[in-house]
Design an enzyme around this catalytic site. Sequence first.
Site, PDB file in Angstrom:
ATOM      1  N   GLY A  17       3.901   0.610  -7.102  1.00  0.00           N
ATOM      2  CA  GLY A  17       3.354   1.945  -6.918  1.00  0.00           C
ATOM      3  C   GLY A  17       2.029   2.191  -7.601  1.00  0.00           C
ATOM      4  O   GLY A  17       1.477   3.285  -7.532  1.00  0.00           O
ATOM      5  N   HIS A  18       1.446   1.179  -8.261  1.00  0.00           N
ATOM      6  CA  HIS A  18       0.199   1.393  -9.031  1.00  0.00           C
ATOM      7  C   HIS A  18      -0.782   0.274  -8.795  1.00  0.00           C
ATOM      8  O   HIS A  18      -0.877  -0.624  -9.616  1.00  0.00           O
ATOM      9  CB  HIS A  18       0.545   1.469 -10.521  1.00  0.00           C
ATOM     10  CG  HIS A  18      -0.518   2.117 -11.348  1.00  0.00           C
ATOM     11  ND1 HIS A  18      -1.525   1.430 -11.977  1.00  0.00           N
ATOM     12  CD2 HIS A  18      -0.731   3.408 -11.650  1.00  0.00           C
ATOM     13  CE1 HIS A  18      -2.296   2.256 -12.653  1.00  0.00           C
ATOM     14  NE2 HIS A  18      -1.832   3.456 -12.475  1.00  0.00           N
ATOM     15  N   TYR A  19      -1.509   0.202  -7.894  1.00  0.00           N
ATOM     16  CA  TYR A  19      -1.540   0.910  -6.626  1.00  0.00           C
ATOM     17  C   TYR A  19      -1.286  -0.114  -5.542  1.00  0.00           C
ATOM     18  O   TYR A  19      -1.823  -1.216  -5.658  1.00  0.00           O
ATOM     19  CB  TYR A  19      -2.893   1.558  -6.403  1.00  0.00           C
ATOM     20  CG  TYR A  19      -3.301   2.491  -7.545  1.00  0.00           C
ATOM     21  CD1 TYR A  19      -2.726   3.760  -7.657  1.00  0.00           C
ATOM     22  CD2 TYR A  19      -4.235   2.102  -8.486  1.00  0.00           C
ATOM     23  CE1 TYR A  19      -3.109   4.616  -8.675  1.00  0.00           C
ATOM     24  CE2 TYR A  19      -4.605   2.970  -9.515  1.00  0.00           C
ATOM     25  CZ  TYR A  19      -4.055   4.205  -9.596  1.00  0.00           C
ATOM     26  OH  TYR A  19      -4.419   5.040 -10.613  1.00  0.00           O
ATOM     27  N   VAL A  57      -3.307  -2.439 -10.186  1.00  0.00           N
ATOM     28  CA  VAL A  57      -3.928  -2.340 -11.508  1.00  0.00           C
ATOM     29  C   VAL A  57      -2.814  -2.057 -12.517  1.00  0.00           C
ATOM     30  O   VAL A  57      -1.976  -1.182 -12.294  1.00  0.00           O
ATOM     31  CB  VAL A  57      -4.968  -1.198 -11.540  1.00  0.00           C
ATOM     32  CG1 VAL A  57      -5.551  -1.034 -12.938  1.00  0.00           C
ATOM     33  CG2 VAL A  57      -6.077  -1.438 -10.538  1.00  0.00           C
TER      34      VAL A  57
END
Length: 140
Positions: free
Chosen positions: A47-49, A54
């Site tokens: 979820g990041h990203y 990252v």
Amino acid sequence: MLGINEIKKIIPHRFPMLLLDRVEELIPGDTATAYKAVSYNEPFFQGHYPEKPVMPGVLIIEALAQTGAVAILSCEKYKGKLVYFGGITKARFRKPVEPGCILKLITKITKMKGPVGVGEAKAYVGDDLVAEGELTFFLQ
């Protein structure tokens, strides 16, 4: 050098929150230098990203704090204690950390007064400083 099994004997963190792979330098109660191989398989990358993975800055700070925890908890008089965050100052994030990076984490304990201490922490990828901060902690 400390591997994952030796690290787990010093700090209580476990998957998915154990963010150190090895410790190469250790001066108990003073300084530790640890490494984290950042893999695309880390759960936070979902979820990041998704389009541009990252490593979250807060997890880099957590890895630096765990490095400091190894330094302080490897000291005989603090063995078996827990280390908690008391505060973070001067935090700076200079470059993104992406899958494939090897984080070099250095935390030096600069002050201890009773159960409260301060550590100066820096994270590098290669020669590049990617994050830094001053971490206040307390032992219990």
